[in-house]
Design a protein around this motif. Structure first.
Motif, mmCIF file in Angstrom:
data_model
loop_
_atom_site.group_PDB
_atom_site.id
_atom_site.type_symbol
_atom_site.label_atom_id
_atom_site.label_comp_id
_atom_site.label_asym_id
_atom_site.label_seq_id
_atom_site.Cartn_x
_atom_site.Cartn_y
_atom_site.Cartn_z
ATOM 1 N N UNK A 23 2.567 -1.071 6.306
ATOM 2 C CA UNK A 23 2.939 -2.523 7.187
ATOM 3 C C UNK A 23 2.916 -3.280 6.544
ATOM 4 N N UNK A 24 3.600 -4.770 7.524
ATOM 5 C CA UNK A 24 3.306 -5.935 6.482
ATOM 6 C C UNK A 24 2.156 -6.252 5.483
ATOM 7 N N UNK A 25 2.736 -6.405 4.407
ATOM 8 C CA UNK A 25 1.500 -6.848 3.050
ATOM 9 C C UNK A 25 2.349 -8.145 2.411
ATOM 10 N N UNK A 26 1.427 -8.899 2.571
ATOM 11 C CA UNK A 26 1.981 -9.964 1.621
ATOM 12 C C UNK A 26 1.626 -10.608 0.595
ATOM 13 N N UNK A 66 -0.565 0.823 -1.392
ATOM 14 C CA UNK A 66 0.091 2.750 -1.742
ATOM 15 C C UNK A 66 -0.918 3.635 -1.038
ATOM 16 N N UNK A 67 -2.260 3.834 -1.632
ATOM 17 C CA UNK A 67 -3.010 4.792 -1.759
ATOM 18 C C UNK A 67 -4.050 4.417 -0.040
ATOM 19 N N UNK A 68 -3.622 3.275 0.598
ATOM 20 C CA UNK A 68 -4.589 3.139 1.859
ATOM 21 C C UNK A 68 -4.034 3.174 2.979
ATOM 22 N N UNK A 69 -3.191 1.708 2.653
ATOM 23 C CA UNK A 69 -2.246 1.935 4.012
ATOM 24 C C UNK A 69 -0.910 2.629 3.324
ATOM 25 N N UNK A 70 -0.921 3.584 2.693
ATOM 26 C CA UNK A 70 0.291 4.182 3.135
ATOM 27 C C UNK A 70 2.084 3.793 2.913
ATOM 28 N N UNK A 71 2.510 4.418 1.620
ATOM 29 C CA UNK A 71 4.121 3.816 2.423
ATOM 30 C C UNK A 71 4.845 4.377 3.082
ATOM 31 N N UNK A 105 -10.051 -5.232 4.245
ATOM 32 C CA UNK A 105 -8.286 -5.367 4.794
ATOM 33 C C UNK A 105 -7.561 -4.171 4.307
ATOM 34 N N UNK A 106 -7.191 -3.425 3.476
ATOM 35 C CA UNK A 106 -6.297 -2.773 4.051
ATOM 36 C C UNK A 106 -6.895 -1.662 5.145
ATOM 37 N N UNK A 107 -8.127 -1.510 4.705
ATOM 38 C CA UNK A 107 -8.546 -0.248 6.118
ATOM 39 C C UNK A 107 -8.883 -1.102 7.343
ATOM 40 N N UNK A 108 -8.158 -2.398 7.819
ATOM 41 C CA UNK A 108 -8.520 -2.272 8.823
ATOM 42 C C UNK A 108 -6.908 -2.587 8.919
ATOM 43 N N UNK A 109 -6.240 -2.139 8.683
ATOM 44 C CA UNK A 109 -4.806 -2.168 8.387
ATOM 45 C C UNK A 109 -4.145 -1.036 8.775
ATOM 46 N N UNK A 110 -4.718 -0.182 7.634
ATOM 47 C CA UNK A 110 -4.748 1.520 8.128
ATOM 48 C C UNK A 110 -5.130 1.619 9.254
ATOM 49 N N UNK A 111 -6.338 1.362 9.424
ATOM 50 C CA UNK A 111 -6.543 1.851 11.653
ATOM 51 C C UNK A 111 -6.457 1.079 12.073
#
Length: 340
Positions: free
Chosen positions: A298-301, A116-121, A90-96
């Motif tokens: 990115x928005x993460x809830x 922090x590591x995938x979607x990034x700050x 899921x986080x990679x989908x957000x990152x990409x």
């Protein structure tokens, strides 16, 4: 993002394997959320478990992920060890940029680490922070941080203050939110070295018109409506939050017992039943939905681990609102103000 019909829609990843009630609660929430105009759901999880629950629903895009993040997994390494977990996928989908926002009821530590590591700050933000909205006599009090950062520096708290202020303004619609620093007294001299050093930074920011700093506040001020953003380290914030949750359960538990004492109290309960429900809903995590991780690009809830379908549905709605509020763009455009 554009939907297949050409209308603007928000693509939201829902981690189907996160939380105590996975995947049933997530699937039910996804089905309900798919009925919301302007929302597209990407349901990520074990296909063999989800498909029978999803039935012939064609509105939801199912993305297979063969692994699951367990609560006992090491938060700092689990997404590296379980690259095909629903949370990591899921986080990679957000990152990409294949999705606009993400909701998960999984491990808080893993989600924070992964985001922090995938979607990034956001570039320039030192730490992301959890920022729940607590009920008060107004529109709500943003508590930042409530558990993401146990150890903090004055710079972290300064940035939390700005992010909490932007969030209060954009998400709650509060103009010039009043920002208070949580301490053991309202006097400027109160608190440990962290509070005293942070106070000096916030005072300067307030004098320069960058933030509406009102000084130190105490725990009793959180629900008063006299402060809009309460800033603290994650250790203290988490204790405050959990204490409030426990106190709410104690109060409503005792009210139920009191109303069952005799015929008169039962009649009284019927007369104020609607008001009690409204008050209880303000303190119910299922009604709130979740808590945003402010500072992530990115928005993460983060939804509560015990979230049911109602809670996850509300978390999806919250993710949509956070995305549409453009809070991330607001933080990005004000990074220079947030530096020491």
């Amino acid at each position: 993002m554009k939907s297949k019909k050409g209308r603007f829609s928000v693509k939201i990843v829902l981690d189907a394997m996160g939380g105590d009630k996975a995947p049933n609660a997530a699937v039910e929430a996804a089905i309900l959320a798919s009925q919301i105009e302007g929302v597209e759901i990407l349901l990520v999880g074990k296909e063999d478990e989800i498909k029978p629950l999803l039935g012939d629903n064609t509105k939801i895009e199912l993305i297979n992920a063969t692994e699951k993040v367990e609560m006992e997994d090491d938060p700092s390494t689990v997404l590296r060890d379980k690259k095909d977990s629903s949370m990591a996928v899921g986080l990679r989908l957000l990152r990409d940029e294949k999705a606009d926002a993400m909701v998960s009821a999984g491990s808080t530590g893993a989600l924070l680490s992964g985001a922090t590591l995938i979607a990034k700050r956001i570039r320039g933000i030192r730490r992301a922070a959890l920022a729940p909205v607590l009920p008060n006599f107004g529109r709500g009090t943003v508590l930042i941080d409530c558990g993401a950062n146990v150890e903090c520096t004055p710079e972290y708290l300064l940035q939390f203050s700005y992010m909490g202020s932007f969030y209060s303004e954009r998400f709650l619609g509060i103009e010039k939110p009043r920002v208070g620093l949580l301490s053991n007294g309202t006097e400027e001299s109160k608190g440990a070295s962290l509070q005293k050093e942070t106070y000096a930074l916030l005072k300067t920011a307030g004098e320069n018109g960058r933030i509406n700093f009102i000084g130190n506040v105490e725990g009793s001020d959180v629900f008063s409506g006299n402060v809009d953003v309460v800033v603290t380290d994650g250790f203290t914030g988490n204790i405050l939050l959990k204490t409030c949750e426990g106190l709410a359960e104690f109060i409503f538990g005792n009210l139920k017992l009191s109303f069952k004492k005799n015929f008169k109290t039962m009649i009284s309960a019927l007369l104020i039943k609607k008001d009690l429900k409204e008050m209880a809903s303000k303190l119910d995590s299922n009604s709130v939905g979740g808590t945003p991780l402010l500072g992530i690009s990115k928005p993460v809830i983060k939804a509560h681990g015990s979230s049911n379908a109602e809670a996850l549905l509300n978390a999806v709605k919250q993710a949509k609102s956070v995305y549409e509020s453009r809070i991330i763009e607001e933080i990005e455009s004000n990074i220079e103000l947030m530096r020491l």
